[in-house]
Design a protein around this motif. Structure first.
Motif, PDB file in Angstrom:
ATOM      1  N   ASP A 145       0.795  -0.910   0.004  1.00  0.00           N
ATOM      2  CA  ASP A 145      -0.124   0.397   0.599  1.00  0.00           C
ATOM      3  C   ASP A 145       0.749   1.339   0.463  1.00  0.00           C
ATOM      4  OD1 ASP A 145      -2.358   1.368  -0.054  1.00  0.00           O
ATOM      5  OD2 ASP A 145      -1.869   1.596   2.617  1.00  0.00           O
ATOM      6  N   ALA A 146       1.859   1.516   0.364  1.00  0.00           N
ATOM      7  CA  ALA A 146       3.148   1.983   0.631  1.00  0.00           C
ATOM      8  C   ALA A 146       3.445   2.817  -0.577  1.00  0.00           C
ATOM      9  CB  ALA A 146       3.437   2.485   2.330  1.00  0.00           C
ATOM     10  N   LYS A 147       3.692   1.695  -0.490  1.00  0.00           N
ATOM     11  CA  LYS A 147       4.539   1.608  -1.975  1.00  0.00           C
ATOM     12  C   LYS A 147       3.689   2.168  -3.212  1.00  0.00           C
ATOM     13  CE  LYS A 147       8.090  -1.462  -1.044  1.00  0.00           C
ATOM     14  NZ  LYS A 147       9.651  -0.708  -0.905  1.00  0.00           N
ATOM     15  N   MET A 148       2.642   1.638  -3.245  1.00  0.00           N
ATOM     16  CA  MET A 148       1.278   2.205  -4.066  1.00  0.00           C
ATOM     17  C   MET A 148       1.649   3.543  -4.344  1.00  0.00           C
ATOM     18  SD  MET A 148       0.771  -0.354  -6.514  1.00  0.00           S
ATOM     19  CE  MET A 148      -0.492   0.118  -7.369  1.00  0.00           C
ATOM     20  N   LYS A 149       1.046   4.099  -3.439  1.00  0.00           N
ATOM     21  CA  LYS A 149       0.820   5.614  -2.766  1.00  0.00           C
ATOM     22  C   LYS A 149       1.781   6.220  -3.623  1.00  0.00           C
ATOM     23  CE  LYS A 149      -2.531   4.460   1.244  1.00  0.00           C
ATOM     24  NZ  LYS A 149      -2.198   5.158   2.153  1.00  0.00           N
TER      25      LYS A 149
ATOM     26  N   ALA B 226       1.364   8.716  -6.562  1.00  0.00           N
ATOM     27  CA  ALA B 226       0.930   9.886  -6.481  1.00  0.00           C
ATOM     28  C   ALA B 226       1.498  10.506  -7.616  1.00  0.00           C
ATOM     29  CB  ALA B 226       1.855  10.198  -5.428  1.00  0.00           C
ATOM     30  N   GLU B 227       3.164   9.560  -8.055  1.00  0.00           N
ATOM     31  CA  GLU B 227       3.879  10.661  -9.051  1.00  0.00           C
ATOM     32  C   GLU B 227       2.791  10.507 -10.725  1.00  0.00           C
ATOM     33  OE1 GLU B 227       6.956   8.411 -10.187  1.00  0.00           O
ATOM     34  OE2 GLU B 227       7.461   9.019  -8.214  1.00  0.00           O
ATOM     35  N   ILE B 228       1.464   9.496 -11.174  1.00  0.00           N
ATOM     36  CA  ILE B 228       0.700   9.866 -11.919  1.00  0.00           C
ATOM     37  C   ILE B 228      -0.543  10.607 -11.610  1.00  0.00           C
ATOM     38  CG2 ILE B 228       2.215   8.668 -13.446  1.00  0.00           C
ATOM     39  CD1 ILE B 228      -1.074   6.661 -13.107  1.00  0.00           C
ATOM     40  N   GLY B 229      -0.304  11.137 -10.777  1.00  0.00           N
ATOM     41  CA  GLY B 229      -2.097  11.988  -9.804  1.00  0.00           C
ATOM     42  C   GLY B 229      -3.587  10.739  -9.402  1.00  0.00           C
ATOM     43  N   VAL B 230      -2.892   9.403  -9.003  1.00  0.00           N
ATOM     44  CA  VAL B 230      -3.868   8.700  -9.037  1.00  0.00           C
ATOM     45  C   VAL B 230      -3.786   8.463  -7.222  1.00  0.00           C
ATOM     46  CG1 VAL B 230      -5.460   6.097  -9.220  1.00  0.00           C
ATOM     47  CG2 VAL B 230      -3.860   7.652 -11.529  1.00  0.00           C
ATOM     48  N   ASP B 231      -5.128   8.812  -7.201  1.00  0.00           N
ATOM     49  CA  ASP B 231      -5.402   8.210  -5.502  1.00  0.00           C
ATOM     50  C   ASP B 231      -5.240   6.366  -5.151  1.00  0.00           C
ATOM     51  OD1 ASP B 231      -6.266   7.590  -2.395  1.00  0.00           O
ATOM     52  OD2 ASP B 231      -6.684  10.413  -2.410  1.00  0.00           O
ATOM     53  N   ILE B 232      -4.392   5.913  -4.478  1.00  0.00           N
ATOM     54  CA  ILE B 232      -4.509   4.870  -3.590  1.00  0.00           C
ATOM     55  C   ILE B 232      -6.193   4.525  -4.165  1.00  0.00           C
ATOM     56  CG2 ILE B 232      -4.336   4.656  -1.811  1.00  0.00           C
ATOM     57  CD1 ILE B 232      -2.803   2.050  -3.373  1.00  0.00           C
ATOM     58  N   LYS B 233      -7.691   5.218  -3.290  1.00  0.00           N
ATOM     59  CA  LYS B 233      -8.611   4.778  -2.979  1.00  0.00           C
ATOM     60  C   LYS B 233      -8.872   3.905  -4.612  1.00  0.00           C
ATOM     61  CE  LYS B 233      -8.970   7.508   0.753  1.00  0.00           C
ATOM     62  NZ  LYS B 233      -9.295   8.653   1.092  1.00  0.00           N
ATOM     63  N   ILE B 234      -8.489   4.650  -5.339  1.00  0.00           N
ATOM     64  CA  ILE B 234      -9.918   4.437  -6.470  1.00  0.00           C
ATOM     65  C   ILE B 234      -8.900   3.450  -7.805  1.00  0.00           C
ATOM     66  CG2 ILE B 234     -10.507   6.206  -6.576  1.00  0.00           C
ATOM     67  CD1 ILE B 234      -9.269   8.252  -8.683  1.00  0.00           C
ATOM     68  N   PHE B 235      -7.994   2.934  -7.024  1.00  0.00           N
ATOM     69  CA  PHE B 235      -6.548   2.517  -8.252  1.00  0.00           C
ATOM     70  C   PHE B 235      -7.212   1.305  -8.542  1.00  0.00           C
ATOM     71  CE2 PHE B 235      -3.762  -0.936  -7.676  1.00  0.00           C
ATOM     72  CZ  PHE B 235      -3.019  -0.718  -8.724  1.00  0.00           C
TER      73      PHE B 235
ATOM     74  N   ILE C 263       2.605   0.185 -12.923  1.00  0.00           N
ATOM     75  CA  ILE C 263       3.218   0.565 -11.570  1.00  0.00           C
ATOM     76  C   ILE C 263       3.146  -0.510 -10.813  1.00  0.00           C
ATOM     77  CG2 ILE C 263       2.112   1.388  -9.959  1.00  0.00           C
ATOM     78  CD1 ILE C 263       1.408   4.506 -11.890  1.00  0.00           C
ATOM     79  N   VAL C 264       2.219  -1.341 -11.052  1.00  0.00           N
ATOM     80  CA  VAL C 264       1.372  -2.961 -10.243  1.00  0.00           C
ATOM     81  C   VAL C 264       2.995  -3.604 -10.553  1.00  0.00           C
ATOM     82  CG1 VAL C 264       0.224  -4.983 -10.792  1.00  0.00           C
ATOM     83  CG2 VAL C 264      -0.335  -2.627 -10.821  1.00  0.00           C
ATOM     84  N   LYS C 265       3.586  -3.621 -11.839  1.00  0.00           N
ATOM     85  CA  LYS C 265       4.810  -4.952 -12.165  1.00  0.00           C
ATOM     86  C   LYS C 265       6.342  -3.978 -11.439  1.00  0.00           C
ATOM     87  CE  LYS C 265       7.531  -6.974 -15.831  1.00  0.00           C
ATOM     88  NZ  LYS C 265       8.587  -6.719 -14.708  1.00  0.00           N
ATOM     89  N   LYS C 266       5.865  -2.813 -11.100  1.00  0.00           N
ATOM     90  CA  LYS C 266       7.457  -1.967 -11.278  1.00  0.00           C
ATOM     91  C   LYS C 266       7.260  -2.558  -8.870  1.00  0.00           C
ATOM     92  CE  LYS C 266       9.812   1.921  -9.890  1.00  0.00           C
ATOM     93  NZ  LYS C 266       9.510   4.047  -9.822  1.00  0.00           N
TER      94      LYS C 266
END
Length: 148
Positions: A27-31, A35-44, A115-118
């Motif tokens: 979760d922390a890494k995904m956030k 954030a770098e592409i302007g997407v909130d984790i809640k809507i991911f 991003i998921v792969k990374k």
């Protein structure tokens, strides 16, 4: 106060504790990455799923993601407010709407798999290919999710 003997209940041997720890790490890494592409984790998750197939209603989104209806509704509201999705009347039901990604939503959704792969690669960097396959298979089994 009574103390409970914990020698047989160590955190390091607890499936639940380890899964929660891993989930917080992911979760922390995904956030950070999102954030770098302007997407909130809640809507991911919603954005990712709609990137695979849009034109479905909120109830189906919630069922596919195993989210409660109120949570799905809030996430769809957030997607719409961010200009990433839009609601269109469902031609088969006067009471429901179908959710479609906008052009911007499609562009953002297209960025998510990398991003998921990374993040997955980062978390599993010390695992061999065989170990990764084993971990995924075991987690799918524990979660009751069939592999594709």
């Amino acid at each position: 106060m009574t103390q409970i003997e914990l020698k047989d209940h160590r955190r390091e041997a607890s499936f639940g504790f380890l899964i929660q720890t891993l989930a917080r790490t992911l979760d922390a890494k995904m956030k950070v990455e999102l954030a770098e592409i302007g997407v909130d984790i809640k809507i991911f998750a919603n954005l990712m799923m709609l990137g695979q197939q849009d034109g479905i209603n909120q109830r189906e989104i919630g069922q596919r993601l195993n989210f409660p209806e109120y949570f799905t509704s809030r996430n769809v509201d957030a997607l719409v407010e961010a200009g990433l999705a839009e609601r269109r009347p469902d031609p088969d039901s006067r009471r429901s709407f179908l959710i479609f990604l906008t052009k911007e939503g499609r562009a953002k959704a297209a960025e998510l798999p990398a991003i998921v792969k990374k993040v997955n690669d980062d978390v599993l960097q010390d695992f061999s290919t065989k170990e990764r396959e084993s971990v995924l298979a075991l987690l799918q089994k524990a979660a009751g999710v069939a592999s594709n």
